[in-house]
Write a protein that holds these residues in place. Structure first.
Motif, PDB file in Angstrom:
ATOM      1  N   LEU A 183       0.563  -1.144  -0.311  1.00 20.10           N
ATOM      2  CA  LEU A 183       0.004  -0.163  -0.271  1.00 20.10           C
ATOM      3  C   LEU A 183       0.842   1.448   0.598  1.00 20.10           C
ATOM      4  O   LEU A 183       0.603   2.261  -0.866  1.00 20.10           O
ATOM      5  N   PRO A 184       1.933   1.139   0.589  1.00 18.06           N
ATOM      6  CA  PRO A 184       3.140   2.784   0.720  1.00 18.06           C
ATOM      7  C   PRO A 184       3.384   3.512  -0.284  1.00 18.06           C
ATOM      8  O   PRO A 184       3.672   3.954  -0.881  1.00 18.06           O
ATOM      9  N   ASP A 185       3.448   1.614  -1.480  1.00 19.78           N
ATOM     10  CA  ASP A 185       4.132   1.574  -2.553  1.00 19.78           C
ATOM     11  C   ASP A 185       3.297   2.596  -3.591  1.00 19.78           C
ATOM     12  O   ASP A 185       3.267   3.060  -4.461  1.00 19.78           O
ATOM     13  N   VAL A 186       1.688   2.182  -3.335  1.00 18.83           N
ATOM     14  CA  VAL A 186       0.530   2.056  -4.542  1.00 18.83           C
ATOM     15  C   VAL A 186       0.356   3.517  -4.404  1.00 18.83           C
ATOM     16  O   VAL A 186       0.133   4.630  -5.116  1.00 18.83           O
ATOM     17  N   ALA A 187       0.550   4.169  -2.865  1.00 18.07           N
ATOM     18  CA  ALA A 187       0.131   5.141  -2.404  1.00 18.07           C
ATOM     19  C   ALA A 187       1.144   6.381  -3.220  1.00 18.07           C
ATOM     20  O   ALA A 187       1.243   7.467  -3.597  1.00 18.07           O
ATOM     21  N   ALA A 188       2.270   5.958  -2.767  1.00 21.91           N
ATOM     22  CA  ALA A 188       3.836   6.802  -3.521  1.00 21.91           C
ATOM     23  C   ALA A 188       3.216   6.924  -5.923  1.00 21.91           C
ATOM     24  O   ALA A 188       3.019   7.998  -5.735  1.00 21.91           O
ATOM     25  N   GLU A 189       3.133   5.313  -6.243  1.00 22.05           N
ATOM     26  CA  GLU A 189       2.859   5.862  -7.030  1.00 22.05           C
ATOM     27  C   GLU A 189       2.086   6.749  -7.382  1.00 22.05           C
ATOM     28  O   GLU A 189       1.838   7.644  -9.390  1.00 22.05           O
ATOM     29  N   VAL A 190       1.083   6.417  -6.725  1.00 23.61           N
ATOM     30  CA  VAL A 190      -1.016   7.023  -7.426  1.00 23.61           C
ATOM     31  C   VAL A 190       0.282   8.794  -6.538  1.00 23.61           C
ATOM     32  O   VAL A 190      -0.445   9.564  -8.114  1.00 23.61           O
ATOM     33  N   ARG A 191       0.569   9.725  -6.467  1.00 26.20           N
ATOM     34  CA  ARG A 191       0.570  10.668  -5.947  1.00 26.20           C
ATOM     35  C   ARG A 191       1.572  11.020  -7.107  1.00 26.20           C
ATOM     36  O   ARG A 191       1.028  12.085  -7.319  1.00 26.20           O
ATOM     37  N   SER A 192       2.781  10.170  -7.245  1.00 36.24           N
ATOM     38  CA  SER A 192       3.550  10.750  -8.512  1.00 36.24           C
ATOM     39  C   SER A 192       2.788  10.761  -9.980  1.00 36.24           C
ATOM     40  O   SER A 192       3.436  11.804 -10.725  1.00 36.24           O
ATOM     41  N   ALA A 193       1.773   9.965 -10.267  1.00 34.66           N
ATOM     42  CA  ALA A 193       1.328   9.773 -11.420  1.00 34.66           C
ATOM     43  C   ALA A 193       0.208  11.036 -11.346  1.00 34.66           C
ATOM     44  O   ALA A 193      -0.065  11.594 -12.832  1.00 34.66           O
ATOM     45  N   ILE A 194      -0.703  11.896 -10.688  1.00 31.84           N
ATOM     46  CA  ILE A 194      -1.167  12.471 -10.668  1.00 31.84           C
ATOM     47  C   ILE A 194      -0.947  13.717 -10.373  1.00 31.84           C
ATOM     48  O   ILE A 194      -1.036  15.003 -11.119  1.00 31.84           O
ATOM     49  N   VAL A 195       0.514  13.986  -9.497  1.00 36.48           N
ATOM     50  CA  VAL A 195       1.886  15.882  -9.881  1.00 36.48           C
ATOM     51  C   VAL A 195       2.188  15.621 -11.577  1.00 36.48           C
ATOM     52  O   VAL A 195       1.579  16.528 -11.699  1.00 36.48           O
ATOM     53  N   ASP A 196       2.106  14.325 -12.297  1.00 36.70           N
ATOM     54  CA  ASP A 196       2.290  14.376 -13.279  1.00 36.70           C
ATOM     55  C   ASP A 196       2.082  15.007 -14.187  1.00 36.70           C
ATOM     56  O   ASP A 196       1.919  15.456 -15.021  1.00 36.70           O
ATOM     57  N   ALA A 197       0.216  14.169 -14.304  1.00 36.33           N
ATOM     58  CA  ALA A 197      -0.913  14.488 -14.946  1.00 36.33           C
ATOM     59  C   ALA A 197      -1.368  15.952 -15.170  1.00 36.33           C
ATOM     60  O   ALA A 197      -1.673  16.382 -15.848  1.00 36.33           O
ATOM     61  N   VAL A 198      -1.076  16.073 -13.476  1.00 34.09           N
ATOM     62  CA  VAL A 198      -2.495  17.333 -13.574  1.00 34.09           C
ATOM     63  C   VAL A 198      -0.970  19.226 -14.411  1.00 34.09           C
ATOM     64  O   VAL A 198      -1.823  19.568 -14.898  1.00 34.09           O
ATOM     65  N   SER A 199       0.215  18.445 -13.260  1.00 37.97           N
ATOM     66  CA  SER A 199       1.247  19.615 -13.999  1.00 37.97           C
ATOM     67  C   SER A 199       1.410  19.674 -15.501  1.00 37.97           C
ATOM     68  O   SER A 199       1.634  20.394 -16.125  1.00 37.97           O
ATOM     69  N   THR A 200       1.249  18.547 -16.166  1.00 38.25           N
ATOM     70  CA  THR A 200       1.654  18.580 -17.890  1.00 38.25           C
ATOM     71  C   THR A 200       0.405  18.318 -18.532  1.00 38.25           C
ATOM     72  O   THR A 200       0.446  19.130 -19.250  1.00 38.25           O
TER      73      THR A 200
END
Length: 115
Positions: free
Chosen positions: A78-95
């Motif tokens: 779960l900590p790895d999934v949450a970290a990946e979700v955070r990263s994917a969201i930051v990437d998608a919104v900024s891009t």
């Protein structure tokens, strides 16, 4: 959240929520976005990405604060999934939107077991 103003462009809140939903569901280990109950019911009726369980607010420094509720797949850390979700969201919104994300809170509301 009301419309977001980014570099002379207005973006509706549901657009940002949809981008967040697609980014989160694209992460390996995420079964769905939203609570286990709403995700299961919603999957029966349509293919549109669910924005249930997503909140986007603009902070005082004009950065976005995102919270997202997910259902994780059994067997993933779960900590790895949450970290990946955070990263994917930051990437998608900024891009895709051009907005800065100040924080992303991930809430795991359930676990889905494969059949």
């Amino acid at each position: 959240m009301s419309d977001l103003h980014v570099e002379g462009m207005d973006v509706a809140s549901n657009v940002v929520e949809t981008i967040v939903s697609i980014a989160a569901t694209g992460v390996e280990g995420v079964a769905s976005v939203g609570t286990a109950t709403t995700s299961g019911i919603r999957s029966l009726f349509g293919a549109k990405p669910s924005t249930q369980g997503i909140a986007v607010d603009v902070e005082d420094d004009a950065k976005l604060r995102v919270s997202v509720r997910i259902v994780a797949r059994y067997g993933y850390a779960l900590p790895d999934v949450a970290a990946e979700v955070r990263s994917a969201i930051v990437d998608a919104v900024s891009t895709q939107v051009g907005a800065s994300v100040g924080s992303v809170d991930v809430f795991v509301d359930g676990i889905q077991f494969d059949k």
